[in-house]
Design an enzyme around this catalytic site. Structure first.
Site, PDB file in Angstrom:
ATOM      1  N   VAL A  84       0.861  -1.178   0.000  1.00  0.00           N
ATOM      2  CA  VAL A  84       0.000   0.000   0.000  1.00  0.00           C
ATOM      3  C   VAL A  84       0.898   1.230   0.000  1.00  0.00           C
ATOM      4  CG1 VAL A  84      -1.648   1.346   1.352  1.00  0.00           C
ATOM      5  CG2 VAL A  84      -1.963  -1.119   1.113  1.00  0.00           C
ATOM      6  N   GLY A 129       4.425   4.125   3.110  1.00  0.00           N
ATOM      7  CA  GLY A 129       3.954   2.904   2.457  1.00  0.00           C
ATOM      8  C   GLY A 129       4.082   1.741   3.418  1.00  0.00           C
ATOM      9  N   LYS A 130       3.506   0.643   3.086  1.00  0.00           N
ATOM     10  CA  LYS A 130       3.671  -0.567   3.896  1.00  0.00           C
ATOM     11  C   LYS A 130       3.247  -1.753   3.063  1.00  0.00           C
ATOM     12  CE  LYS A 130       4.555  -1.592   8.324  1.00  0.00           C
ATOM     13  NZ  LYS A 130       5.258  -0.711   9.280  1.00  0.00           N
ATOM     14  N   GLY A 131       3.816  -2.904   3.365  1.00  0.00           N
ATOM     15  CA  GLY A 131       3.424  -4.094   2.620  1.00  0.00           C
ATOM     16  C   GLY A 131       3.532  -5.316   3.476  1.00  0.00           C
TER      17      GLY A 131
END
Ligand code: GLU
Length: 444
Positions: A84, A129-131
């Site tokens: 994201v 962001g992050k995933g």
């Protein structure tokens, strides 16, 4: 161990009804909604421009990738990966990759937004962001872990990059994961560009382009916050006590560094259970144990206690360094401490927070307290760009300055606007982002 003992047990789990063996979760914890509510509250405090609030209330991009991996058995297993990208106004999207069975799109959205706030708060020129991948990294072999990581990195393709979106370690990933990601990415860009893309991830092993001081950075940053808090309150850290939930990268370094300042860790917990040692654990030895054995389970220096007993253990400092949604109403009523330093992202839920604030317990909020990690990630990225290697002393000194400044700015902002420190930290971050949106305005 029962699920209710594990650090991830939400406080909204209802025990089985008489005659039924099923545990019912009344309502899933909506982490993204919680972060949106904080954004809403901080926006009202600031009178933030509506268009800025609207943009920040949703991520810019949400990516879901289902990808196959051939496991050691020869079977093919399908994995679900997420990335994201919340916001890149201030710089490339930036944030960790989480490997955990509980990873959901909504949680990743919440965590991505928090990265935007952290970077703005720390004056780090990155967005958020992050995933992650929804699986248990402890349930696969090292070979499988490598294949899962490489295949996911390959599938992300152009969606990451040193000037576009820069992953880092998070729960369930570490410097080894980052070495595999960087290596995979560098093999995708063509021979001539291999050297220039080291900065596609941060938190790499030092020999592969990482920075000294990154492994301990989140814990170290939290320690700088605790030191500032102690100064502010006239509290003597020497001889004080702490309990720590989660003894991974963040919790263990926090405990080790604070032990040098005379803080003794008297209770610890992780996904395998909780341990008490009123004399204080040897944080170094416990850290080594976790490194070798993967958890605190079986550590000889403590007595097993329940999750409830852990939360009732009286100590000056409580450091939640595991997962989100750990401190609900029950835990907030039980906690007997002066300050909570949020090493994890989102460990306190809003109901718990309300009680803690009423009880006069200070909270050093996640977006401030654990932002040492991404701050040193930025130092790593700068070193990669310049082909430099800074000493650990240089990194620590820069981090100390950045954390101390942010701590004081948050405290001042909260005082001026008569809000708690979490809303203060959000407010400060939002103010900085708003200033840039107002200058640049909206394309076209
Ligand atoms: N995963 C860490 C965090 O939640 C570090 C992120 C980074 O270094 O980019 O802040």
């Amino acid at each position: 161990m029962t699920p209710a003992d594990s650090p991830s047990a939400p406080s909204n789990v209802v025990p089985p009804a008489p005659g039924s063996s099923r545990t019912i979760i009344v309502k899933e914890y909506d982490f993204f909604k919680v972060v949106q509510d904080y954004l809403e509250r901080a926006s009202r405090t600031l009178d933030l421009a509506d268009f800025v609030r609207a943009i920040l209330s949703q991520p810019k991009n949400e990516l879901i990738i289902n990808f196959p991996v051939k496991m050691d058995s020869g079977d093919v297993r399908l994995f679900k990966g997420y990335r994201v990208q919340h916001n890149n106004l201030l710089g490339p999207f930036k944030g960790g990759m989480r490997y955990h069975p509980s990873v959901t799109l909504d949680d990743v959205k919440a965590l991505a937004a928090m990265m935007t706030w952290k970077c703005a708060l720390m004056r780090v020129p990155f967005g958020g962001g992050k995933g992650g991948i929804k699986f248990d990294p402890h349930s696969v072999s090292k070979n499988e872990l490598q294949k899962i990581t490489r295949r996911f990195t390959h599938a992300l393709g152009e969606n990451i990059g040193p000037e576009y979106d820069i992953p880092a370690p998070d729960v369930g990933t570490n410097s080894q994961t980052m070495a595999w990601m960087m290596d995979t990415y560098s093999n995708m860009v063509g021979a001539a560009n291999k050297q220039s893309v080291k900065g596609v991830v941060t938190g790499k092993p030092v020999a592969s382009g990482g920075t000294l001081g990154r492994a301990k950075a989140t814990g170290q940053g939290a320690v700088f916050c605790v030191i500032e808090w102690a100064k502010e309150k006239g509290f003597d850290l020497e001889g004080s006590t702490m309990t720590v939930q989660g003894f991974g990268n963040v919790g263990s370094h926090l405990a080790v560094i604070l032990s040098r300042l005379g803080v003794s860790t008297i209770a610890v917990g992780d996904h395998t259970g909780y341990l008490l040692n009123p004399e204080g654990f040897n944080a170094h030895k416990l850290q080594d144990w976790v490194e070798t054995h993967g958890s605190i389970a079986g550590y000889p220096g403590g007595k097993a206690i329940t999750r409830e007993e852990f939360f009732k253990t009286k100590a000056d400092i409580f450091a939640p360094c595991a997962l989100e949604n750990q401190i609900g109403e029950t835990e907030a009523k039980n906690l007997d401490c002066k300050v909570i330093v949020e090493g994890a992202n989102g460990p306190t839920n809003p109901a718990g927070e309300r009680i803690l604030l009423e009880r006069g317990i200070d909270i050093l909020p996640d977006v401030l307290a654990n932002s040492g990690g991404v701050t040193v990630s930025y130092y790593e990225w700068v070193q990669n760009k310049r082909s430099e290697s800074w000493t650990e002393e240089e990194v620590d000194a820069k981090l100390e300055k950045a954390m101390t400044r942010a701590y004081r700015e948050v405290a001042d902002f909260a005082r001026q606007h008569k809000v708690d420190r979490r809303i203060g930290a959000y407010g400060l971050a939002l103010q900085r982002i708003e200033a840039v949106y107002k200058e640049r305005e909206i394309f076209p």
